[in-house]
Design a protein around this motif. Structure first.
Motif, PDB file in Angstrom:
ATOM      1  N   PRO A   1       0.822  -1.221   0.000  1.00 42.39           N
ATOM      2  CA  PRO A   1       0.000   0.000   0.000  1.00 42.39           C
ATOM      3  C   PRO A   1       0.856   1.271   0.000  1.00 42.39           C
ATOM      4  CG  PRO A   1      -0.002  -1.019   2.176  1.00 42.39           C
ATOM      5  CD  PRO A   1       0.684  -1.985   1.262  1.00 42.39           C
ATOM      6  N   ARG A   2       0.603   2.131  -0.958  1.00 40.60           N
ATOM      7  CA  ARG A   2       1.367   3.368  -1.075  1.00 40.60           C
ATOM      8  C   ARG A   2       1.251   4.226   0.187  1.00 40.60           C
ATOM      9  NH1 ARG A   2       3.676   6.365  -5.008  1.00 40.60           N
ATOM     10  NH2 ARG A   2       3.184   4.712  -6.509  1.00 40.60           N
ATOM     11  N   SER A   3       0.080   4.272   0.781  1.00 41.04           N
ATOM     12  CA  SER A   3      -0.137   5.130   1.946  1.00 41.04           C
ATOM     13  C   SER A   3       0.737   4.743   3.128  1.00 41.04           C
ATOM     14  CB  SER A   3      -1.609   5.090   2.363  1.00 41.04           C
ATOM     15  OG  SER A   3      -1.998   3.758   2.686  1.00 41.04           O
ATOM     16  N   LYS A   4       1.139   3.487   3.183  1.00 39.29           N
ATOM     17  CA  LYS A   4       1.943   2.999   4.302  1.00 39.29           C
ATOM     18  C   LYS A   4       3.433   3.074   4.022  1.00 39.29           C
ATOM     19  CE  LYS A   4       2.441  -1.113   7.258  1.00 39.29           C
ATOM     20  NZ  LYS A   4       1.852  -2.436   7.584  1.00 39.29           N
ATOM     21  N   PHE A   5       3.823   2.861   2.775  1.00 36.16           N
ATOM     22  CA  PHE A   5       5.245   2.710   2.468  1.00 36.16           C
ATOM     23  C   PHE A   5       5.874   3.924   1.790  1.00 36.16           C
ATOM     24  CE2 PHE A   5       3.804  -1.550   3.181  1.00 36.16           C
ATOM     25  CZ  PHE A   5       4.883  -2.189   3.779  1.00 36.16           C
ATOM     26  N   ILE A   6       5.065   4.854   1.323  1.00 36.33           N
ATOM     27  CA  ILE A   6       5.580   6.048   0.667  1.00 36.33           C
ATOM     28  C   ILE A   6       5.072   7.281   1.420  1.00 36.33           C
ATOM     29  CG2 ILE A   6       5.669   7.399  -1.458  1.00 36.33           C
ATOM     30  CD1 ILE A   6       7.101   4.749  -1.705  1.00 36.33           C
ATOM     31  N   ALA A   7       5.980   8.223   1.682  1.00 38.38           N
ATOM     32  CA  ALA A   7       5.624   9.474   2.361  1.00 38.38           C
ATOM     33  C   ALA A   7       6.182  10.642   1.556  1.00 38.38           C
ATOM     34  CB  ALA A   7       6.168   9.482   3.785  1.00 38.38           C
ATOM     35  N   LYS A   8       5.917  11.849   1.998  1.00 40.55           N
ATOM     36  CA  LYS A   8       6.425  13.054   1.355  1.00 40.55           C
ATOM     37  C   LYS A   8       7.606  13.603   2.151  1.00 40.55           C
ATOM     38  CE  LYS A   8       3.207  13.374  -1.876  1.00 40.55           C
ATOM     39  NZ  LYS A   8       3.534  13.234  -3.324  1.00 40.55           N
ATOM     40  N   ASP A   9       8.647  14.021   1.423  1.00 46.62           N
ATOM     41  CA  ASP A   9       9.753  14.673   2.108  1.00 46.62           C
ATOM     42  C   ASP A   9       9.420  16.148   2.304  1.00 46.62           C
ATOM     43  OD1 ASP A   9      10.188  15.990  -0.305  1.00 46.62           O
ATOM     44  OD2 ASP A   9      11.913  14.763  -0.869  1.00 46.62           O
ATOM     45  N   LYS A  10      10.364  16.916   2.835  1.00 53.03           N
ATOM     46  CA  LYS A  10      10.096  18.319   3.142  1.00 53.03           C
ATOM     47  C   LYS A  10       9.847  19.159   1.898  1.00 53.03           C
ATOM     48  CE  LYS A  10      15.049  19.430   3.424  1.00 53.03           C
ATOM     49  NZ  LYS A  10      16.132  19.972   4.305  1.00 53.03           N
ATOM     50  N   ASN A  11      10.238  18.629   0.733  1.00 50.07           N
ATOM     51  CA  ASN A  11      10.001  19.340  -0.527  1.00 50.07           C
ATOM     52  C   ASN A  11       8.752  18.849  -1.253  1.00 50.07           C
ATOM     53  OD1 ASN A  11      12.412  20.919  -0.307  1.00 50.07           O
ATOM     54  ND2 ASN A  11      13.597  19.118  -0.956  1.00 50.07           N
ATOM     55  N   GLY A  12       8.010  17.965  -0.598  1.00 52.63           N
ATOM     56  CA  GLY A  12       6.787  17.467  -1.193  1.00 52.63           C
ATOM     57  C   GLY A  12       6.973  16.339  -2.178  1.00 52.63           C
ATOM     58  N   LYS A  13       8.189  15.774  -2.237  1.00 55.89           N
ATOM     59  CA  LYS A  13       8.453  14.674  -3.165  1.00 55.89           C
ATOM     60  C   LYS A  13       8.287  13.332  -2.447  1.00 55.89           C
ATOM     61  CE  LYS A  13      11.704  17.250  -6.090  1.00 55.89           C
ATOM     62  NZ  LYS A  13      13.075  17.261  -6.680  1.00 55.89           N
ATOM     63  N   ASP A  14       7.921  12.310  -3.231  1.00 55.83           N
ATOM     64  CA  ASP A  14       7.748  10.976  -2.666  1.00 55.83           C
ATOM     65  C   ASP A  14       9.071  10.421  -2.150  1.00 55.83           C
ATOM     66  OD1 ASP A  14       5.081  11.026  -3.227  1.00 55.83           O
ATOM     67  OD2 ASP A  14       5.177   9.651  -4.932  1.00 55.83           O
ATOM     68  N   LYS A  15       9.023   9.766  -1.004  1.00 60.37           N
ATOM     69  CA  LYS A  15      10.182   9.061  -0.472  1.00 60.37           C
ATOM     70  C   LYS A  15       9.688   7.763   0.175  1.00 60.37           C
ATOM     71  CE  LYS A  15      10.269  10.930   4.230  1.00 60.37           C
ATOM     72  NZ  LYS A  15      11.110  11.567   5.274  1.00 60.37           N
ATOM     73  N   VAL A  16      10.557   6.782   0.236  1.00 63.39           N
ATOM     74  CA  VAL A  16      10.211   5.521   0.886  1.00 63.39           C
ATOM     75  C   VAL A  16      10.199   5.735   2.392  1.00 63.39           C
ATOM     76  CG1 VAL A  16      10.932   3.143   1.301  1.00 63.39           C
ATOM     77  CG2 VAL A  16      11.147   4.127  -0.988  1.00 63.39           C
ATOM     78  N   ALA A  17       9.071   5.398   3.019  1.00 65.69           N
ATOM     79  CA  ALA A  17       8.923   5.620   4.454  1.00 65.69           C
ATOM     80  C   ALA A  17       9.394   4.423   5.274  1.00 65.69           C
ATOM     81  CB  ALA A  17       7.456   5.922   4.780  1.00 65.69           C
ATOM     82  N   PHE A  18       9.409   3.251   4.672  1.00 62.55           N
ATOM     83  CA  PHE A  18       9.772   2.039   5.406  1.00 62.55           C
ATOM     84  C   PHE A  18      11.288   1.872   5.413  1.00 62.55           C
ATOM     85  CE2 PHE A  18      10.292  -2.498   6.160  1.00 62.55           C
ATOM     86  CZ  PHE A  18       9.360  -2.738   7.162  1.00 62.55           C
ATOM     87  N   ARG A  19      11.842   1.699   6.603  1.00 59.83           N
ATOM     88  CA  ARG A  19      13.290   1.571   6.765  1.00 59.83           C
ATOM     89  C   ARG A  19      13.679   0.121   7.031  1.00 59.83           C
ATOM     90  NH1 ARG A  19      13.832   4.786  12.010  1.00 59.83           N
ATOM     91  NH2 ARG A  19      12.030   3.454  12.380  1.00 59.83           N
ATOM     92  N   VAL A  20      14.938  -0.200   6.802  1.00 58.31           N
ATOM     93  CA  VAL A  20      15.433  -1.519   7.165  1.00 58.31           C
ATOM     94  C   VAL A  20      15.218  -1.742   8.659  1.00 58.31           C
ATOM     95  CG1 VAL A  20      17.478  -2.993   7.312  1.00 58.31           C
ATOM     96  CG2 VAL A  20      17.128  -1.559   5.296  1.00 58.31           C
ATOM     97  N   HIS A  21      15.382  -0.690   9.455  1.00 61.78           N
ATOM     98  CA  HIS A  21      15.212  -0.810  10.898  1.00 61.78           C
ATOM     99  C   HIS A  21      13.785  -1.218  11.264  1.00 61.78           C
ATOM    100  CE1 HIS A  21      16.496  -0.050  15.038  1.00 61.78           C
ATOM    101  NE2 HIS A  21      15.299   0.486  15.247  1.00 61.78           N
TER     102      HIS A  21
END
Length: 290
Positions: free
Chosen positions: A205-225
């Motif tokens: 699900p995009r809503s869980k694994f992708i977020a917005k960075d401070k510039n409004g661009k998509d970034k991966v939210a899920f970390r190896v940690h």
């Protein structure tokens, strides 16, 4: 900002001590310290079993076994990449965590675990044993040999090479070219792209694994940690009514306060840990194809 300033001062002092030979590795290196974010603690993400399967399938085959193992055991990234053949007991289905690979100034080094409690023995879920046996048996050879943890005349462990794949000192997981794994490179070149592929394919699900960075661009939210959080979640689900459930989870993750906990509940931990490992296998097992 005050925390960051204090950290930068401490990092500079310890880096200088390392350069003078007083420390083998700085405990304040960027890979060893996670500063608090300006907006508070980072959101913890947990994988559901189906999401874990989708993530594994999206990874190149070479990387599936270590990430599968990590999601089921909760190893820290450096602990995962620092495993050797000597750390694997296939007969008793146990994994010994003794050390970790760390990035010190752009150079990979082998050192101790993050805390004393990080040195631990984990029962292995049956679901990862077969794949682990393949990694245990087969290695990736370079022109120098097989990447390994070796000791010099001073008995201090370091990264080096051994001539045989059967050598107990051989690193269990390396790059496709046989080199020790840099967590930063793995994250940007392998882990991130795999998650994006799974999201684009509708498997995650995009809503869980992708977020917005401070510039409004998509970034991966899920970390190896976040695989550690997932492993903790699986272990707690598997523990059920096991008397020492929380103690077992702390032991599996190697949290700093486990030394005191283990001294108090040590007689319960190993039996409960084996039961938890069995339960984890049941939780993450892939459904059989119809």
């Amino acid at each position: 900002q005050s925390v960051k300033n204090a950290y930068n001062v401490l990092r500079g002092v310890l880096s200088h001590a390392q350069s003078r030979g007083y420390l083998s590795a700085s405990p304040a290196s960027p890979t060893a310290v996670e500063l608090p974010s300006k907006t508070g603690a980072k959101r913890q993400l947990f994988l559901e079993p189906a999401e874990l399967h989708a993530l594994i399938d999206a990874l190149p085959e070479h990387w599936r076994t270590p990430i599968w193992l990590d999601a089921l055991t909760g190893l820290r990234a450096g602990e995962l990449w620092g495993l050797t053949r000597a750390d694997v007991d296939l007969q008793n289905r146990e994994l010994h965590v003794r050390r970790a690979i760390k990035d010190v100034g752009g150079k990979l080094q082998i050192g101790g675990t993050k805390t004393k409690g990080g040195q631990r023995v984990l029962s292995l879920p049956a679901e990862c044993v077969a794949d682990l046996e393949v990694a245990y048996t087969n290695g990736v050879k370079t022109r120098k040999g097989y990447a390994a943890v070796v000791e010099g005349n001073d008995a201090v462990p370091s990264l080096g090479y051994v001539p045989e794949a059967s050598d107990p000192r051989r690193l269990l997981f390396v790059t496709p070219r046989g080199m020790p794994v840099s967590e930063n490179n793995f994250y940007t070149r392998v882990f991130h792209p795999a998650i994006r592929r799974a999201v684009d394919a509708g498997e995650l699900p995009r809503s869980k694994f992708i977020a917005k960075d401070k510039n409004g661009k998509d970034k991966v939210a899920f970390r190896v940690h976040d695989l550690r959080h997932s492993a903790a979640s699986f272990a707690l689900q598997a523990a059920g009514n096991v008397e020492a459930a929380l103690v077992v989870v702390q032991n599996r993750l190697g949290h700093a306060n486990i030394a005191t906990t283990a001294n108090t509940y040590g007689h319960l931990t190993r039996a409960a840990d084996a039961e938890v490992a069995h339960g984890i296998s049941a939780i993450v097992r892939r459904p059989k194809s119809p």
